[in-house]
Write a protein that holds these residues in place. Structure first.
Motif, PDB file in Angstrom:
ATOM      1  N   PRO A  30       0.848  -1.306   0.157  1.00  0.00           N
ATOM      2  CA  PRO A  30      -0.101   0.057   0.085  1.00  0.00           C
ATOM      3  C   PRO A  30       0.893   1.160  -0.062  1.00  0.00           C
ATOM      4  N   PRO A  31       0.205   2.213  -0.212  1.00  0.00           N
ATOM      5  CA  PRO A  31       0.949   3.746  -0.327  1.00  0.00           C
ATOM      6  C   PRO A  31       1.665   3.803   1.064  1.00  0.00           C
ATOM      7  N   GLY A  32       2.719   4.222   1.259  1.00  0.00           N
ATOM      8  CA  GLY A  32       3.434   4.450   2.469  1.00  0.00           C
ATOM      9  C   GLY A  32       4.099   3.351   3.235  1.00  0.00           C
ATOM     10  N   HIS A  51      -4.797  13.052 -11.985  1.00  0.00           N
ATOM     11  CA  HIS A  51      -5.040  11.558 -11.491  1.00  0.00           C
ATOM     12  C   HIS A  51      -4.319  11.692 -10.072  1.00  0.00           C
ATOM     13  N   MET A  52      -3.061  12.022 -10.245  1.00  0.00           N
ATOM     14  CA  MET A  52      -2.099  11.836  -9.180  1.00  0.00           C
ATOM     15  C   MET A  52      -2.640  12.629  -8.013  1.00  0.00           C
ATOM     16  N   ASN A  53      -2.831  13.873  -8.279  1.00  0.00           N
ATOM     17  CA  ASN A  53      -3.166  14.840  -7.018  1.00  0.00           C
ATOM     18  C   ASN A  53      -4.426  14.455  -6.263  1.00  0.00           C
ATOM     19  N   ARG A  54      -5.254  13.635  -7.163  1.00  0.00           N
ATOM     20  CA  ARG A  54      -6.551  13.184  -6.514  1.00  0.00           C
ATOM     21  C   ARG A  54      -6.530  11.864  -5.543  1.00  0.00           C
ATOM     22  N   GLY A  55      -5.208  11.442  -6.069  1.00  0.00           N
ATOM     23  CA  GLY A  55      -4.800  10.100  -5.304  1.00  0.00           C
ATOM     24  C   GLY A  55      -5.256   8.933  -6.224  1.00  0.00           C
ATOM     25  N   GLU A  56      -5.750   9.124  -7.452  1.00  0.00           N
ATOM     26  CA  GLU A  56      -6.161   8.072  -8.571  1.00  0.00           C
ATOM     27  C   GLU A  56      -5.043   7.326  -9.154  1.00  0.00           C
ATOM     28  N   LEU A  57      -5.312   6.157  -9.717  1.00  0.00           N
ATOM     29  CA  LEU A  57      -4.395   5.546 -10.476  1.00  0.00           C
ATOM     30  C   LEU A  57      -4.429   6.450 -12.191  1.00  0.00           C
ATOM     31  N   VAL A  58      -3.045   6.412 -12.547  1.00  0.00           N
ATOM     32  CA  VAL A  58      -3.062   6.632 -14.077  1.00  0.00           C
ATOM     33  C   VAL A  58      -3.512   5.657 -14.841  1.00  0.00           C
ATOM     34  N   PRO A  65       3.684  -3.553 -10.927  1.00  0.00           N
ATOM     35  CA  PRO A  65       2.345  -3.287 -11.614  1.00  0.00           C
ATOM     36  C   PRO A  65       1.307  -2.714 -10.364  1.00  0.00           C
ATOM     37  N   ARG A  66       0.479  -2.130 -10.700  1.00  0.00           N
ATOM     38  CA  ARG A  66      -0.741  -1.860  -9.812  1.00  0.00           C
ATOM     39  C   ARG A  66      -1.787  -2.497 -10.113  1.00  0.00           C
ATOM     40  N   THR A  67      -2.174  -3.090 -11.142  1.00  0.00           N
ATOM     41  CA  THR A  67      -3.456  -3.680 -11.616  1.00  0.00           C
ATOM     42  C   THR A  67      -3.005  -5.082 -12.188  1.00  0.00           C
ATOM     43  N   GLN A  99       0.289   7.487   9.555  1.00  0.00           N
ATOM     44  CA  GLN A  99       1.596   8.383  10.148  1.00  0.00           C
ATOM     45  C   GLN A  99       2.813   8.470   9.242  1.00  0.00           C
ATOM     46  N   ARG A 100       3.050   7.578   8.271  1.00  0.00           N
ATOM     47  CA  ARG A 100       4.295   7.799   7.486  1.00  0.00           C
ATOM     48  C   ARG A 100       3.783   8.890   6.611  1.00  0.00           C
ATOM     49  N   LEU A 101       2.628   8.757   5.855  1.00  0.00           N
ATOM     50  CA  LEU A 101       2.522   9.625   4.802  1.00  0.00           C
ATOM     51  C   LEU A 101       2.359  11.159   5.180  1.00  0.00           C
ATOM     52  N   THR A 122      15.617  11.398  -2.429  1.00  0.00           N
ATOM     53  CA  THR A 122      15.655  10.860  -1.157  1.00  0.00           C
ATOM     54  C   THR A 122      14.664  10.937  -0.196  1.00  0.00           C
ATOM     55  N   ILE A 123      14.109   9.868   0.314  1.00  0.00           N
ATOM     56  CA  ILE A 123      12.686  10.075   1.121  1.00  0.00           C
ATOM     57  C   ILE A 123      13.232  10.192   2.778  1.00  0.00           C
ATOM     58  N   PHE A 124      12.592  11.007   3.443  1.00  0.00           N
ATOM     59  CA  PHE A 124      12.605  11.037   4.664  1.00  0.00           C
ATOM     60  C   PHE A 124      11.420  11.302   5.421  1.00  0.00           C
ATOM     61  N   VAL A 171      14.827  -3.238  10.624  1.00  0.00           N
ATOM     62  CA  VAL A 171      14.311  -4.629  10.842  1.00  0.00           C
ATOM     63  C   VAL A 171      14.060  -5.315   9.488  1.00  0.00           C
ATOM     64  N   SER A 172      13.284  -4.690   8.962  1.00  0.00           N
ATOM     65  CA  SER A 172      12.622  -4.926   7.521  1.00  0.00           C
ATOM     66  C   SER A 172      13.703  -5.325   6.509  1.00  0.00           C
ATOM     67  N   TYR A 173      14.584  -4.252   6.362  1.00  0.00           N
ATOM     68  CA  TYR A 173      15.538  -4.272   5.324  1.00  0.00           C
ATOM     69  C   TYR A 173      16.584  -5.671   5.149  1.00  0.00           C
TER      70      TYR A 173
HETATM   71  P1  AP5 Z   1       3.779   6.051  -6.000  1.00  0.00           P
HETATM   72  O1  AP5 Z   1       5.077   7.257  -5.797  1.00  0.00           O
HETATM   73  O2  AP5 Z   1       4.128   4.741  -6.371  1.00  0.00           O
HETATM   74  O3  AP5 Z   1       2.985   6.209  -4.432  1.00  0.00           O
HETATM   75  P2  AP5 Z   1       2.503   4.825  -3.421  1.00  0.00           P
HETATM   76  O4  AP5 Z   1       2.238   3.788  -4.222  1.00  0.00           O
HETATM   77  O5  AP5 Z   1       1.220   5.704  -2.905  1.00  0.00           O
HETATM   78  O6  AP5 Z   1       3.499   4.916  -2.666  1.00  0.00           O
HETATM   79  P3  AP5 Z   1       4.481   5.827  -1.828  1.00  0.00           P
HETATM   80  O7  AP5 Z   1       5.554   6.456  -2.730  1.00  0.00           O
HETATM   81  O8  AP5 Z   1       3.342   6.919  -1.311  1.00  0.00           O
HETATM   82  O9  AP5 Z   1       4.832   5.126  -0.524  1.00  0.00           O
HETATM   83  P4  AP5 Z   1       6.118   4.053  -0.716  1.00  0.00           P
HETATM   84  O10 AP5 Z   1       5.802   2.740  -0.409  1.00  0.00           O
HETATM   85  O11 AP5 Z   1       7.025   4.173  -1.596  1.00  0.00           O
HETATM   86  O12 AP5 Z   1       6.850   4.687   0.695  1.00  0.00           O
HETATM   87  P5  AP5 Z   1       7.923   5.508   1.362  1.00  0.00           P
HETATM   88  O13 AP5 Z   1       9.115   4.695   0.977  1.00  0.00           O
HETATM   89  O14 AP5 Z   1       8.126   6.755   0.486  1.00  0.00           O
HETATM   90  O15 AP5 Z   1       2.566   6.669  -6.855  1.00  0.00           O
HETATM   91  C1  AP5 Z   1       2.110   7.847  -7.029  1.00  0.00           C
HETATM   92  C2  AP5 Z   1       0.585   8.175  -7.817  1.00  0.00           C
HETATM   93  O16 AP5 Z   1       1.572   8.025  -9.237  1.00  0.00           O
HETATM   94  C3  AP5 Z   1      -0.043   7.326  -7.563  1.00  0.00           C
HETATM   95  O17 AP5 Z   1      -0.980   7.463  -6.638  1.00  0.00           O
HETATM   96  C4  AP5 Z   1      -0.643   6.939  -9.158  1.00  0.00           C
HETATM   97  O18 AP5 Z   1      -1.821   8.111  -9.306  1.00  0.00           O
HETATM   98  C5  AP5 Z   1       0.569   7.205  -9.871  1.00  0.00           C
HETATM   99  N1  AP5 Z   1       0.984   5.780 -10.330  1.00  0.00           N
HETATM  100  C6  AP5 Z   1       2.501   5.536 -10.033  1.00  0.00           C
HETATM  101  N2  AP5 Z   1       2.400   4.176 -10.549  1.00  0.00           N
HETATM  102  C7  AP5 Z   1       1.248   3.895 -11.230  1.00  0.00           C
HETATM  103  C8  AP5 Z   1       0.891   2.532 -11.969  1.00  0.00           C
HETATM  104  N3  AP5 Z   1       1.695   1.651 -11.860  1.00  0.00           N
HETATM  105  N4  AP5 Z   1      -0.354   2.773 -12.449  1.00  0.00           N
HETATM  106  C9  AP5 Z   1      -1.183   3.892 -12.281  1.00  0.00           C
HETATM  107  N5  AP5 Z   1      -0.737   4.894 -11.617  1.00  0.00           N
HETATM  108  C10 AP5 Z   1       0.429   4.870 -10.930  1.00  0.00           C
HETATM  109  O19 AP5 Z   1       7.858   5.591   2.732  1.00  0.00           O
HETATM  110  C11 AP5 Z   1       6.794   6.506   3.258  1.00  0.00           C
HETATM  111  C12 AP5 Z   1       7.197   7.392   4.579  1.00  0.00           C
HETATM  112  O20 AP5 Z   1       7.328   6.245   5.520  1.00  0.00           O
HETATM  113  C13 AP5 Z   1       8.725   7.959   4.290  1.00  0.00           C
HETATM  114  O21 AP5 Z   1       8.550   9.212   5.041  1.00  0.00           O
HETATM  115  C14 AP5 Z   1       9.477   7.041   4.933  1.00  0.00           C
HETATM  116  O22 AP5 Z   1      10.980   7.699   5.288  1.00  0.00           O
HETATM  117  C15 AP5 Z   1       8.953   6.507   6.191  1.00  0.00           C
HETATM  118  N6  AP5 Z   1       9.255   5.133   6.214  1.00  0.00           N
HETATM  119  C16 AP5 Z   1       9.405   4.020   5.057  1.00  0.00           C
HETATM  120  N7  AP5 Z   1       9.677   2.893   5.620  1.00  0.00           N
HETATM  121  C17 AP5 Z   1       9.809   2.827   6.966  1.00  0.00           C
HETATM  122  C18 AP5 Z   1       9.619   2.015   7.976  1.00  0.00           C
HETATM  123  N8  AP5 Z   1      10.024   0.712   7.939  1.00  0.00           N
HETATM  124  N9  AP5 Z   1       9.667   2.446   9.479  1.00  0.00           N
HETATM  125  C19 AP5 Z   1       9.456   3.829   9.607  1.00  0.00           C
HETATM  126  N10 AP5 Z   1       9.184   4.624   8.581  1.00  0.00           N
HETATM  127  C20 AP5 Z   1       9.342   4.257   7.220  1.00  0.00           C
END
Ligand code: AP5
Length: 225
Positions: free
Chosen positions: A15-17, A59-66, A94-96, A129-131, A142-144, A210-212
């Motif tokens: 899932p996201p995040g 699509h992205m800003n609304r949180g929908e899939l492209v 893939p996402r579908t 909490q993460r997002l 880089t992600i923080f 732990v997970s890595y």
């Molecule tokens: P995308 O960028 O892929 O977003 P997402 O799947 O929603 O995933 P995120 O990037 O939000 O989260 P992540 O799992 O990578 O977590 P992160 O490592 O950042 O897609 C964005 C949009 O693009 C989609 O909504 C869609 O519109 C479009 N799209 C993309 N691909 C598509 C496709 N194939 N088809 C259709 N549409 C598509 O970590 C999150 C946070 O948590 C960070 O702050 C991080 O520092 C922290 N964190 C991470 N791991 C841990 C941990 N283990 N413990 C504590 N904190 C942690």
């Protein structure tokens, strides 16, 4: 059809995040995989205002899939053009099920075998909490996280000194849509890879430290987490 030994293809999803980008970037550094992150590709296109970016941004800003029609050729192009040295890692694709099926075909055509799908199983309260605390560097990606993985200096990227920003789709309303889209369209991809026999489930709720290591062990061949 590509000849010679097959290159490795690894999918990281959840899932996201869940931490896909965080984990995948470490794997790229440690293993030299070629990184294909569809979210990053789209965000770059949006920032440059290319035709793809203009099409995708709403699509992205609304949180929908492209749409699949937009996404599938992008990924095939990257697989074809990529050298894939020690393999490819796909984050956010893939996402579908349709994308998963297409990926199998495109991989075969390009001499790649998708031999591992890492599923970061993560609970909803952890995701929110993460997002809400995520910050990214628009320069190097880089992600923080302001609490979990904070930068050394608040608001500044450790790696390149860029100013950290919050993603457009990390607003509460878009987060809820992304979670709903995940449940509606992406969750069934889990069964696709389970049926193929390449799924490995990893606890995404625990800290990266732990997970890595368990992900690394899986990649190096020690399954059975
Ligand atoms: P995308 O960028 O892929 O977003 P997402 O799947 O929603 O995933 P995120 O990037 O939000 O989260 P992540 O799992 O990578 O977590 P992160 O490592 O950042 O897609 C964005 C949009 O693009 C989609 O909504 C869609 O519109 C479009 N799209 C993309 N691909 C598509 C496709 N194939 N088809 C259709 N549409 C598509 O970590 C999150 C946070 O948590 C960070 O702050 C991080 O520092 C922290 N964190 C991470 N791991 C841990 C941990 N283990 N413990 C504590 N904190 C942690």
């Amino acid at each position: 059809m590509a000849q010679g030994p097959k290159k490795r293809g690894i999918v990281i999803f959840g899932p996201p995040g869940a931490g896909k980008g965080t984990q995948a970037r470490r794997l790229v550094e440690d293993f030299g995989f070629e990184y294909i992150a569809t979210g990053d590709i789209l965000r770059e296109a949006v920032a440059k205002r290319t035709p793809l970016g203009i099409k995708a941004s709403e699509h992205m800003n609304r949180g929908e899939l492209v749409t699949d029609e937009v996404m599938i050729p992008i990924v095939e192009e990257r697989l074809k053009a990529g050298d894939g040295g020690s393999g490819f890692i796909l984050d956010g694709f893939p996402r579908t099920v349709r994308q998963a099926t297409m990926l199998e075909e495109a991989a075969r055509r390009n001499g790649i075998e998708i031999d591992l799908a890492i599923y970061l199983k993560t609970s909803k309260d952890v995701i929110v909490q993460r997002l809400s605390g995520r910050r990214i560097c628009p320069k190097c990606g880089t992600i923080f996280h302001i609490v979990n993985i904070p930068p050394k200096v608040a608001g500044v990227c450790n790696k390149c000194g860029g100013s950290l920003i919050q993603r457009e789709d990390d607003r509460e309303e878009a987060i809820l849509t992304r979670l709903a889209e995940y449940a509606r369209q992406t969750a069934e991809v889990i069964d696709f890879y389970r049926n193929k026999g390449v799924l490995v489930e990893v606890n995404g709720d625990v800290p990266v430290e732990v997970s890595y290591p368990s992900i690394v062990k899986t990649i190096e061949g020690g399954r059975g987490l």
